[in-house]
Design a protein around this motif. Structure first.
Motif, PDB file in Angstrom:
ATOM      1  N   LEU A 158       0.831  -1.205   0.000  1.00 48.25           N
ATOM      2  CA  LEU A 158       0.000   0.000   0.000  1.00 48.25           C
ATOM      3  C   LEU A 158       0.866   1.256   0.000  1.00 48.25           C
ATOM      4  O   LEU A 158       0.565   2.237  -0.683  1.00 48.25           O
ATOM      5  N   GLY A 159       1.951   1.213   0.784  1.00 45.37           N
ATOM      6  CA  GLY A 159       2.858   2.359   0.802  1.00 45.37           C
ATOM      7  C   GLY A 159       3.494   2.608  -0.551  1.00 45.37           C
ATOM      8  O   GLY A 159       3.615   3.753  -1.006  1.00 45.37           O
ATOM      9  N   SER A 160       3.903   1.520  -1.227  1.00 44.42           N
ATOM     10  CA  SER A 160       4.502   1.656  -2.563  1.00 44.42           C
ATOM     11  C   SER A 160       3.487   2.203  -3.557  1.00 44.42           C
ATOM     12  O   SER A 160       3.814   3.041  -4.406  1.00 44.42           O
ATOM     13  N   MET A 161       2.250   1.710  -3.446  1.00 43.77           N
ATOM     14  CA  MET A 161       1.192   2.191  -4.339  1.00 43.77           C
ATOM     15  C   MET A 161       0.908   3.664  -4.090  1.00 43.77           C
ATOM     16  O   MET A 161       0.727   4.445  -5.033  1.00 43.77           O
ATOM     17  N   GLY A 162       0.875   4.059  -2.819  1.00 49.93           N
ATOM     18  CA  GLY A 162       0.669   5.466  -2.494  1.00 49.93           C
ATOM     19  C   GLY A 162       1.782   6.343  -3.038  1.00 49.93           C
ATOM     20  O   GLY A 162       1.533   7.442  -3.542  1.00 49.93           O
ATOM     21  N   MET A 163       3.032   5.860  -2.959  1.00 51.63           N
ATOM     22  CA  MET A 163       4.156   6.620  -3.486  1.00 51.63           C
ATOM     23  C   MET A 163       4.039   6.768  -4.998  1.00 51.63           C
ATOM     24  O   MET A 163       4.290   7.840  -5.566  1.00 51.63           O
ATOM     25  N   ARG A 164       3.625   5.678  -5.667  1.00 52.61           N
ATOM     26  CA  ARG A 164       3.474   5.747  -7.123  1.00 52.61           C
ATOM     27  C   ARG A 164       2.389   6.740  -7.521  1.00 52.61           C
ATOM     28  O   ARG A 164       2.566   7.520  -8.476  1.00 52.61           O
ATOM     29  N   ILE A 165       1.274   6.735  -6.802  1.00 53.27           N
ATOM     30  CA  ILE A 165       0.192   7.669  -7.106  1.00 53.27           C
ATOM     31  C   ILE A 165       0.661   9.102  -6.892  1.00 53.27           C
ATOM     32  O   ILE A 165       0.364  10.001  -7.692  1.00 53.27           O
ATOM     33  N   GLU A 166       1.410   9.337  -5.822  1.00 50.24           N
ATOM     34  CA  GLU A 166       1.932  10.683  -5.556  1.00 50.24           C
ATOM     35  C   GLU A 166       2.862  11.142  -6.674  1.00 50.24           C
ATOM     36  O   GLU A 166       2.785  12.290  -7.139  1.00 50.24           O
ATOM     37  N   MET A 167       3.732  10.230  -7.137  1.00 53.14           N
ATOM     38  CA  MET A 167       4.626  10.577  -8.240  1.00 53.14           C
ATOM     39  C   MET A 167       3.826  10.857  -9.515  1.00 53.14           C
ATOM     40  O   MET A 167       4.154  11.771 -10.284  1.00 53.14           O
ATOM     41  N   GLN A 168       2.767  10.069  -9.740  1.00 53.12           N
ATOM     42  CA  GLN A 168       1.941  10.264 -10.924  1.00 53.12           C
ATOM     43  C   GLN A 168       1.198  11.594 -10.860  1.00 53.12           C
ATOM     44  O   GLN A 168       1.037  12.278 -11.875  1.00 53.12           O
ATOM     45  N   GLU A 169       0.754  11.977  -9.664  1.00 52.55           N
ATOM     46  CA  GLU A 169       0.092  13.277  -9.498  1.00 52.55           C
ATOM     47  C   GLU A 169       1.042  14.411  -9.886  1.00 52.55           C
ATOM     48  O   GLU A 169       0.651  15.357 -10.583  1.00 52.55           O
ATOM     49  N   GLU A 170       2.286  14.325  -9.433  1.00 50.19           N
ATOM     50  CA  GLU A 170       3.271  15.352  -9.764  1.00 50.19           C
ATOM     51  C   GLU A 170       3.529  15.383 -11.273  1.00 50.19           C
ATOM     52  O   GLU A 170       3.637  16.449 -11.880  1.00 50.19           O
ATOM     53  N   PHE A 171       3.624  14.176 -11.876  1.00 49.94           N
ATOM     54  CA  PHE A 171       3.879  14.108 -13.318  1.00 49.94           C
ATOM     55  C   PHE A 171       2.715  14.696 -14.112  1.00 49.94           C
ATOM     56  O   PHE A 171       2.913  15.456 -15.064  1.00 49.94           O
ATOM     57  N   VAL A 172       1.475  14.348 -13.738  1.00 52.48           N
ATOM     58  CA  VAL A 172       0.302  14.857 -14.458  1.00 52.48           C
ATOM     59  C   VAL A 172       0.236  16.372 -14.345  1.00 52.48           C
ATOM     60  O   VAL A 172      -0.104  17.065 -15.318  1.00 52.48           O
ATOM     61  N   ALA A 173       0.561  16.912 -13.178  1.00 55.21           N
ATOM     62  CA  ALA A 173       0.557  18.364 -13.008  1.00 55.21           C
ATOM     63  C   ALA A 173       1.586  19.020 -13.937  1.00 55.21           C
ATOM     64  O   ALA A 173       1.294  20.032 -14.592  1.00 55.21           O
ATOM     65  N   LYS A 174       2.779  18.435 -13.994  1.00 59.42           N
ATOM     66  CA  LYS A 174       3.811  18.981 -14.881  1.00 59.42           C
ATOM     67  C   LYS A 174       3.419  18.815 -16.342  1.00 59.42           C
ATOM     68  O   LYS A 174       3.667  19.706 -17.171  1.00 59.42           O
ATOM     69  N   LEU A 175       2.813  17.646 -16.677  1.00 64.74           N
ATOM     70  CA  LEU A 175       2.392  17.411 -18.056  1.00 64.74           C
ATOM     71  C   LEU A 175       1.322  18.409 -18.472  1.00 64.74           C
ATOM     72  O   LEU A 175       1.343  18.933 -19.596  1.00 64.74           O
ATOM     73  N   THR A 176       0.383  18.709 -17.590  1.00 64.20           N
ATOM     74  CA  THR A 176      -0.665  19.685 -17.887  1.00 64.20           C
ATOM     75  C   THR A 176      -0.058  21.057 -18.158  1.00 64.20           C
ATOM     76  O   THR A 176      -0.444  21.746 -19.117  1.00 64.20           O
ATOM     77  N   ASP A 177       0.900  21.442 -17.340  1.00 67.10           N
ATOM     78  CA  ASP A 177       1.564  22.736 -17.544  1.00 67.10           C
ATOM     79  C   ASP A 177       2.316  22.759 -18.876  1.00 67.10           C
ATOM     80  O   ASP A 177       2.311  23.775 -19.586  1.00 67.10           O
ATOM     81  N   SER A 178       2.961  21.635 -19.208  1.00 69.88           N
ATOM     82  CA  SER A 178       3.715  21.568 -20.466  1.00 69.88           C
ATOM     83  C   SER A 178       2.791  21.676 -21.670  1.00 69.88           C
ATOM     84  O   SER A 178       3.112  22.339 -22.664  1.00 69.88           O
TER      85      SER A 178
END
Length: 396
Positions: A327-347
Protein backbone atom coordinates in the motif's frame (compact mmCIF):
# COMPACT_ATOMS: atom_id res chain seq x y z
CA UNK A 1 -6.40 62.60 -68.36
CA UNK A 2 -8.79 64.04 -65.82
CA UNK A 3 -12.22 62.40 -65.55
CA UNK A 4 -15.26 63.09 -63.42
CA UNK A 5 -16.47 59.50 -63.89
CA UNK A 6 -13.37 57.63 -62.80
CA UNK A 7 -11.18 58.85 -59.95
CA UNK A 8 -8.18 56.52 -60.05
CA UNK A 9 -6.44 58.20 -57.10
CA UNK A 10 -9.54 57.84 -54.92
CA UNK A 11 -9.90 54.20 -55.92
CA UNK A 12 -6.28 53.50 -54.93
CA UNK A 13 -6.64 55.36 -51.65
CA UNK A 14 -9.89 53.51 -50.89
CA UNK A 15 -8.26 50.12 -51.58
CA UNK A 16 -5.40 50.98 -49.24
CA UNK A 17 -7.83 52.09 -46.55
CA UNK A 18 -9.79 48.83 -46.84
CA UNK A 19 -6.59 46.78 -46.49
CA UNK A 20 -5.54 48.78 -43.43
CA UNK A 21 -8.99 48.41 -41.87
CA UNK A 22 -8.88 44.65 -42.40
CA UNK A 23 -5.48 44.46 -40.74
CA UNK A 24 -6.75 46.56 -37.85
CA UNK A 25 -9.73 44.24 -37.33
CA UNK A 26 -7.40 41.23 -37.23
CA UNK A 27 -5.00 42.92 -34.84
CA UNK A 28 -7.76 44.20 -32.57
CA UNK A 29 -9.22 40.68 -32.41
CA UNK A 30 -5.84 39.31 -31.31
CA UNK A 31 -5.42 42.07 -28.73
CA UNK A 32 -8.89 41.58 -27.30
CA UNK A 33 -8.74 37.74 -27.23
CA UNK A 34 -5.02 37.34 -26.61
CA UNK A 35 -4.91 34.65 -29.31
CA UNK A 36 -3.07 34.63 -32.60
CA UNK A 37 -5.05 31.58 -33.78
CA UNK A 38 -8.60 31.91 -32.52
CA UNK A 39 -10.40 29.92 -35.19
CA UNK A 40 -9.68 27.36 -37.87
CA UNK A 41 -9.62 30.11 -40.52
CA UNK A 42 -6.59 31.72 -38.83
CA UNK A 43 -4.41 28.59 -39.12
CA UNK A 44 -6.20 25.27 -39.60
CA UNK A 45 -3.21 23.08 -38.62
CA UNK A 46 -2.38 24.94 -35.41
CA UNK A 47 -6.05 25.31 -34.47
CA UNK A 48 -6.58 21.54 -34.87
CA UNK A 49 -3.54 20.68 -32.73
CA UNK A 50 -4.50 23.18 -30.06
CA UNK A 51 -8.11 21.95 -29.90
CA UNK A 52 -6.98 18.33 -29.53
CA UNK A 53 -4.43 19.14 -26.83
CA UNK A 54 -6.94 21.25 -24.89
CA UNK A 55 -9.26 18.24 -24.95
CA UNK A 56 -6.45 16.04 -23.63
CA UNK A 57 -5.75 18.55 -20.89
CA UNK A 58 -9.36 18.40 -19.78
CA UNK A 59 -9.01 14.61 -19.58
CA UNK A 60 -5.81 15.00 -17.56
CA UNK A 61 -7.66 17.28 -15.18
CA UNK A 62 -10.14 14.46 -14.60
CA UNK A 63 -7.20 12.09 -14.10
CA UNK A 64 -5.85 14.43 -11.40
CA UNK A 65 -9.19 14.28 -9.62
CA UNK A 66 -9.25 10.48 -9.91
CA UNK A 67 -5.69 10.26 -8.60
CA UNK A 68 -6.68 12.32 -5.59
CA UNK A 69 -9.59 9.98 -4.93
CA UNK A 70 -7.38 6.92 -5.38
CA UNK A 71 -4.70 8.36 -3.10
CA UNK A 72 -7.32 8.91 -0.40
CA UNK A 73 -8.46 5.28 -0.67
CA UNK A 74 -4.89 3.96 -0.50
CA UNK A 75 -3.99 6.25 2.41
CA UNK A 76 -7.09 5.12 4.30
CA UNK A 77 -6.27 1.45 3.78
CA UNK A 78 -2.63 2.04 4.78
CA UNK A 79 -3.61 3.91 7.94
CA UNK A 80 -5.93 1.07 8.92
CA UNK A 81 -3.33 -1.61 8.19
CA UNK A 82 -0.64 0.27 10.09
CA UNK A 83 -2.89 0.64 13.13
CA UNK A 84 -3.87 -3.04 12.94
CA UNK A 85 -0.20 -4.05 12.91
CA UNK A 86 0.38 -2.21 16.17
CA UNK A 87 -2.59 -3.97 17.78
CA UNK A 88 -1.43 -7.42 16.58
CA UNK A 89 2.00 -6.65 18.03
CA UNK A 90 0.30 -6.07 21.36
CA UNK A 91 -1.55 -9.38 21.03
CA UNK A 92 1.72 -11.16 20.31
CA UNK A 93 3.28 -9.58 23.40
CA UNK A 94 0.33 -10.78 25.51
CA UNK A 95 0.73 -14.31 24.16
CA UNK A 96 4.44 -14.31 24.99
CA UNK A 97 3.59 -13.13 28.51
CA UNK A 98 1.11 -16.00 28.79
CA UNK A 99 3.92 -18.53 28.35
CA UNK A 100 5.38 -17.62 31.74
CA UNK A 101 4.61 -19.93 34.63
CA UNK A 102 2.07 -18.71 37.16
CA UNK A 103 0.49 -15.95 35.06
CA UNK A 104 -3.27 -15.47 35.12
CA UNK A 105 -4.25 -16.43 31.57
CA UNK A 106 -7.83 -15.35 32.21
CA UNK A 107 -6.74 -11.75 32.78
CA UNK A 108 -4.50 -11.87 29.72
CA UNK A 109 -7.43 -13.22 27.68
CA UNK A 110 -9.56 -10.26 28.79
CA UNK A 111 -6.89 -7.89 27.46
CA UNK A 112 -6.67 -9.85 24.23
CA UNK A 113 -10.47 -9.64 23.82
CA UNK A 114 -10.26 -5.86 23.99
CA UNK A 115 -7.50 -5.86 21.38
CA UNK A 116 -9.56 -8.11 19.10
CA UNK A 117 -12.48 -5.69 19.35
CA UNK A 118 -10.11 -2.88 18.41
CA UNK A 119 -9.03 -4.80 15.31
CA UNK A 120 -12.66 -5.18 14.28
CA UNK A 121 -13.24 -1.46 14.81
CA UNK A 122 -10.17 -0.52 12.76
CA UNK A 123 -11.12 -2.77 9.85
CA UNK A 124 -14.72 -1.46 9.82
CA UNK A 125 -13.67 2.19 9.94
CA UNK A 126 -11.03 2.00 7.19
CA UNK A 127 -13.52 3.00 4.50
CA UNK A 128 -13.42 5.87 2.01
CA UNK A 129 -16.09 6.74 -0.53
CA UNK A 130 -17.90 3.51 0.24
CA UNK A 131 -14.87 1.27 -0.35
CA UNK A 132 -13.14 -0.78 2.34
CA UNK A 133 -9.99 -2.62 1.28
CA UNK A 134 -9.36 -4.21 4.68
CA UNK A 135 -12.75 -5.81 5.16
CA UNK A 136 -13.70 -7.37 1.81
CA UNK A 137 -14.04 -10.54 -0.22
CA UNK A 138 -10.64 -12.25 0.11
CA UNK A 139 -11.36 -15.08 -2.34
CA UNK A 140 -9.38 -13.30 -5.06
CA UNK A 141 -12.43 -12.26 -7.08
CA UNK A 142 -12.10 -8.54 -6.36
CA UNK A 143 -9.52 -6.15 -7.81
CA UNK A 144 -9.50 -2.48 -6.95
CA UNK A 145 -8.22 -0.03 -9.58
CA UNK A 146 -6.97 3.53 -9.35
CA UNK A 147 -6.84 5.72 -12.47
CA UNK A 148 -3.20 6.58 -13.13
CA UNK A 149 -2.95 8.38 -16.49
CA UNK A 150 -4.53 9.38 -19.79
CA UNK A 151 -2.41 8.36 -22.78
CA UNK A 152 -2.62 9.38 -26.44
CA UNK A 153 -0.58 6.98 -28.58
CA UNK A 154 1.35 7.82 -31.75
CA UNK A 155 -1.50 6.48 -33.88
CA UNK A 156 -3.97 8.85 -32.23
CA UNK A 157 -5.71 6.24 -30.09
CA UNK A 158 -6.41 7.14 -26.46
CA UNK A 159 -6.51 5.00 -23.34
CA UNK A 160 -6.76 5.33 -19.57
CA UNK A 161 -4.10 3.51 -17.56
CA UNK A 162 -4.87 2.14 -14.11
CA UNK A 163 -3.01 0.77 -11.10
CA UNK A 164 -4.56 -2.49 -9.89
CA UNK A 165 -4.64 -3.73 -6.30
CA UNK A 166 -6.11 -7.26 -6.03
CA UNK A 167 -7.76 -8.06 -2.72
CA UNK A 168 -6.74 -11.52 -1.54
CA UNK A 169 -5.82 -13.59 1.49
CA UNK A 170 -2.50 -11.78 1.84
CA UNK A 171 -3.86 -8.23 2.30
CA UNK A 172 -7.48 -8.40 3.51
CA UNK A 173 -7.87 -8.44 7.30
CA UNK A 174 -11.41 -9.84 7.47
CA UNK A 175 -13.04 -11.94 4.75
CA UNK A 176 -16.62 -10.86 4.06
CA UNK A 177 -17.30 -13.89 1.82
CA UNK A 178 -17.66 -16.13 4.87
CA UNK A 179 -14.70 -18.29 3.94
CA UNK A 180 -12.45 -17.08 6.80
CA UNK A 181 -9.67 -16.28 4.33
CA UNK A 182 -8.56 -12.94 5.76
CA UNK A 183 -5.32 -12.44 7.64
CA UNK A 184 -7.10 -12.11 10.99
CA UNK A 185 -9.82 -14.72 10.55
CA UNK A 186 -7.85 -17.58 8.98
CA UNK A 187 -5.88 -20.23 10.82
CA UNK A 188 -2.23 -20.36 9.81
CA UNK A 189 -0.29 -23.56 9.24
CA UNK A 190 2.83 -23.22 11.34
CA UNK A 191 5.94 -24.99 10.15
CA UNK A 192 9.34 -25.31 11.72
CA UNK A 193 12.02 -22.99 10.45
CA UNK A 194 14.08 -24.40 7.61
CA UNK A 195 17.07 -23.49 5.49
CA UNK A 196 18.15 -24.79 2.08
CA UNK A 197 21.85 -25.55 1.69
CA UNK A 198 24.15 -26.86 -1.01
CA UNK A 199 25.92 -29.98 0.35
CA UNK A 200 29.00 -31.26 -1.47
CA UNK A 201 29.62 -35.00 -1.33
CA UNK A 202 32.51 -36.46 -3.30
CA UNK A 203 32.51 -33.42 -5.57
CA UNK A 204 28.76 -33.56 -6.28
CA UNK A 205 26.60 -30.71 -4.94
CA UNK A 206 23.02 -31.32 -3.87
CA UNK A 207 20.41 -28.89 -2.57
CA UNK A 208 18.92 -30.07 0.75
CA UNK A 209 16.35 -28.45 3.04
CA UNK A 210 16.85 -29.10 6.74
CA UNK A 211 15.44 -27.79 9.99
CA UNK A 212 16.96 -24.50 11.18
CA UNK A 213 17.62 -23.36 14.74
CA UNK A 214 18.43 -20.03 16.35
CA UNK A 215 21.21 -19.46 18.84
CA UNK A 216 18.58 -18.65 21.48
CA UNK A 217 17.02 -22.06 20.97
CA UNK A 218 20.42 -23.72 21.41
CA UNK A 219 21.13 -21.70 24.54
CA UNK A 220 17.78 -22.89 25.90
CA UNK A 221 19.07 -26.44 25.35
CA UNK A 222 22.14 -25.60 27.49
CA UNK A 223 24.45 -26.06 24.51
CA UNK A 224 28.16 -25.38 24.74
CA UNK A 225 29.80 -23.49 21.88
CA UNK A 226 33.26 -23.87 20.36
CA UNK A 227 34.94 -21.90 17.59
CA UNK A 228 37.55 -23.07 15.10
CA UNK A 229 39.51 -20.84 12.73
CA UNK A 230 41.42 -22.23 9.74
CA UNK A 231 43.07 -19.54 7.67
CA UNK A 232 40.46 -16.86 7.04
CA UNK A 233 37.52 -19.19 7.77
CA UNK A 234 35.91 -19.34 11.21
CA UNK A 235 33.29 -21.98 12.01
CA UNK A 236 31.20 -22.64 15.12
CA UNK A 237 29.89 -25.82 16.70
CA UNK A 238 27.30 -26.27 19.46
CA UNK A 239 27.01 -29.39 21.62
CA UNK A 240 23.59 -29.83 23.26
CA UNK A 241 23.93 -33.01 25.28
CA UNK A 242 25.62 -34.96 22.51
CA UNK A 243 23.51 -33.52 19.70
CA UNK A 244 25.66 -31.27 17.55
CA UNK A 245 24.76 -28.13 15.57
CA UNK A 246 26.84 -26.01 13.17
CA UNK A 247 26.32 -22.38 12.23
CA UNK A 248 25.59 -21.95 8.51
CA UNK A 249 24.79 -18.21 8.34
CA UNK A 250 24.24 -15.20 10.57
CA UNK A 251 20.84 -16.38 11.79
CA UNK A 252 20.70 -20.16 11.36
CA UNK A 253 22.22 -23.27 12.85
CA UNK A 254 21.55 -26.80 11.56
CA UNK A 255 21.96 -30.20 13.13
CA UNK A 256 25.36 -31.75 12.38
CA UNK A 257 26.86 -35.26 12.22
CA UNK A 258 30.38 -36.69 12.05
CA UNK A 259 31.19 -36.86 8.33
CA UNK A 260 34.79 -38.03 8.73
CA UNK A 261 35.55 -40.35 5.81
CA UNK A 262 32.07 -40.07 4.25
CA UNK A 263 33.06 -37.82 1.38
CA UNK A 264 30.77 -35.01 2.51
CA UNK A 265 32.44 -31.62 2.76
CA UNK A 266 32.88 -30.70 6.42
CA UNK A 267 31.42 -27.53 7.89
CA UNK A 268 33.43 -27.64 11.12
CA UNK A 269 36.65 -29.32 12.23
CA UNK A 270 36.76 -30.10 15.97
CA UNK A 271 39.96 -31.78 17.13
CA UNK A 272 40.27 -33.88 14.01
CA UNK A 273 36.58 -34.80 13.89
CA UNK A 274 34.81 -33.34 10.89
CA UNK A 275 31.20 -32.24 11.22
CA UNK A 276 28.85 -31.72 8.30
CA UNK A 277 25.14 -31.07 7.72
CA UNK A 278 22.80 -33.79 8.93
CA UNK A 279 20.84 -34.11 5.68
CA UNK A 280 18.38 -36.51 7.32
CA UNK A 281 17.12 -33.84 9.74
CA UNK A 282 14.29 -32.58 7.52
CA UNK A 283 11.90 -29.92 8.86
CA UNK A 284 8.92 -31.39 10.69
CA UNK A 285 5.52 -31.28 9.02
CA UNK A 286 3.49 -28.11 9.36
CA UNK A 287 0.84 -27.98 12.05
CA UNK A 288 -2.17 -25.71 12.28
CA UNK A 289 -2.24 -22.98 14.90
CA UNK A 290 -4.97 -23.53 17.52
CA UNK A 291 -7.07 -20.64 16.15
CA UNK A 292 -7.13 -17.50 14.08
CA UNK A 293 -6.31 -14.13 15.64
CA UNK A 294 -9.99 -13.19 15.55
CA UNK A 295 -10.86 -16.26 17.65
CA UNK A 296 -7.92 -16.38 20.07
CA UNK A 297 -8.70 -17.97 23.41
CA UNK A 298 -5.64 -18.96 25.39
CA UNK A 299 -7.43 -20.48 28.36
CA UNK A 300 -6.73 -24.20 28.46
CA UNK A 301 -4.00 -24.17 25.81
CA UNK A 302 -0.95 -26.34 26.32
CA UNK A 303 2.53 -24.79 26.05
CA UNK A 304 2.98 -26.41 22.63
CA UNK A 305 -0.34 -24.99 21.41
CA UNK A 306 0.55 -21.58 22.76
CA UNK A 307 3.88 -21.69 20.91
CA UNK A 308 2.05 -22.64 17.70
CA UNK A 309 -0.39 -19.77 18.22
CA UNK A 310 2.48 -17.30 18.69
CA UNK A 311 4.05 -18.57 15.46
CA UNK A 312 0.71 -18.12 13.68
CA UNK A 313 0.40 -14.55 14.94
CA UNK A 314 3.96 -13.89 13.80
CA UNK A 315 3.12 -15.15 10.29
CA UNK A 316 0.04 -12.93 10.26
CA UNK A 317 2.26 -9.98 11.19
CA UNK A 318 4.53 -10.84 8.27
CA UNK A 319 1.56 -10.79 5.87
CA UNK A 320 0.26 -7.52 7.33
CA UNK A 321 3.67 -5.89 7.06
CA UNK A 322 3.96 -6.99 3.44
CA UNK A 323 0.46 -5.65 2.69
CA UNK A 324 1.31 -2.31 4.33
CA UNK A 325 4.49 -2.13 2.24
CA UNK A 326 2.47 -2.75 -0.94
CA UNK A 327 0.00 0.00 0.00
CA UNK A 328 2.86 2.36 0.80
CA UNK A 329 4.50 1.66 -2.56
CA UNK A 330 1.19 2.19 -4.34
CA UNK A 331 0.67 5.47 -2.49
CA UNK A 332 4.16 6.62 -3.49
CA UNK A 333 3.47 5.75 -7.12
CA UNK A 334 0.19 7.67 -7.11
CA UNK A 335 1.93 10.68 -5.56
CA UNK A 336 4.63 10.58 -8.24
CA UNK A 337 1.94 10.26 -10.92
CA UNK A 338 0.09 13.28 -9.50
CA UNK A 339 3.27 15.35 -9.76
CA UNK A 340 3.88 14.11 -13.32
CA UNK A 341 0.30 14.86 -14.46
CA UNK A 342 0.56 18.36 -13.01
CA UNK A 343 3.81 18.98 -14.88
CA UNK A 344 2.39 17.41 -18.06
CA UNK A 345 -0.66 19.69 -17.89
CA UNK A 346 1.56 22.74 -17.54
CA UNK A 347 3.72 21.57 -20.47
CA UNK A 348 0.67 21.08 -22.70
CA UNK A 349 -0.67 24.52 -21.77
CA UNK A 350 2.71 26.02 -22.56
CA UNK A 351 2.95 24.17 -25.88
CA UNK A 352 -0.54 25.22 -26.97
CA UNK A 353 0.28 28.78 -25.98
CA UNK A 354 3.31 28.81 -28.27
CA UNK A 355 1.07 27.77 -31.16
CA UNK A 356 -1.94 30.04 -30.73
CA UNK A 357 -1.22 32.83 -28.22
CA UNK A 358 -0.62 36.32 -29.53
CA UNK A 359 2.55 38.26 -28.76
CA UNK A 360 0.98 41.29 -27.09
CA UNK A 361 4.12 43.42 -27.49
CA UNK A 362 4.15 42.78 -31.21
CA UNK A 363 0.40 43.21 -31.62
CA UNK A 364 0.30 46.51 -29.71
CA UNK A 365 3.12 47.89 -31.87
CA UNK A 366 1.36 46.71 -35.01
CA UNK A 367 -1.95 48.23 -33.89
CA UNK A 368 -0.28 51.61 -33.32
CA UNK A 369 1.29 51.47 -36.78
CA UNK A 370 -2.02 50.52 -38.41
CA UNK A 371 -3.82 53.37 -36.65
CA UNK A 372 -1.24 55.79 -38.06
CA UNK A 373 -1.57 54.23 -41.53
CA UNK A 374 -5.36 54.50 -41.30
CA UNK A 375 -5.19 58.22 -40.55
CA UNK A 376 -2.85 58.75 -43.50
CA UNK A 377 -5.07 56.67 -45.77
CA UNK A 378 -8.14 58.68 -44.79
CA UNK A 379 -6.25 61.90 -45.49
CA UNK A 380 -5.06 60.53 -48.85
CA UNK A 381 -8.63 59.56 -49.79
CA UNK A 382 -9.82 63.03 -48.84
CA UNK A 383 -7.21 64.61 -51.13
CA UNK A 384 -8.14 62.26 -53.98
CA UNK A 385 -11.83 63.09 -53.62
CA UNK A 386 -11.14 66.84 -53.62
CA UNK A 387 -9.33 66.65 -56.98
CA UNK A 388 -12.67 66.51 -58.84
CA UNK A 389 -13.57 69.89 -57.42
CA UNK A 390 -10.67 71.38 -59.37
CA UNK A 391 -12.52 70.63 -62.60
CA UNK A 392 -15.26 73.13 -61.63
CA UNK A 393 -12.75 75.95 -61.88
CA UNK A 394 -12.37 75.20 -65.60
CA UNK A 395 -16.00 76.22 -66.17
CA UNK A 396 -16.01 79.50 -64.28
Amino acid sequence: MTSILTNVAAMAALSTLRSISSGMEETQARVSSGMRVGSASDNAAYWSIATTMRSDNMALSSVQDALGLGAAKVDTAYAGMDSAIEVVKEIKAKLVAATEDGVDKTKIQEEIDQLKDQLTSIASAASFSGENWLQADASGAVTKSVVASFVRADDGSVSVKKVDYPLNTNNVLFDTSGGDLGILDKTYDVSAKSVTLSVNTDGVSEEVTVEAFTVDELIALNATFTTNTVGATTTQLADAGGVFYVKVDDNNWVQAVDVTGTGQEAVHDEAGVYYGVDTANAPPAAVAAPSSIANINITGLTPAQLDALISGVDEALTDMTSAAADLGSMGMRIEMQEEFVAKLTDSIDSGVGRLVDADMNEESTRLKALQTQQQLAIQSLSIANSSSEVILSLFR
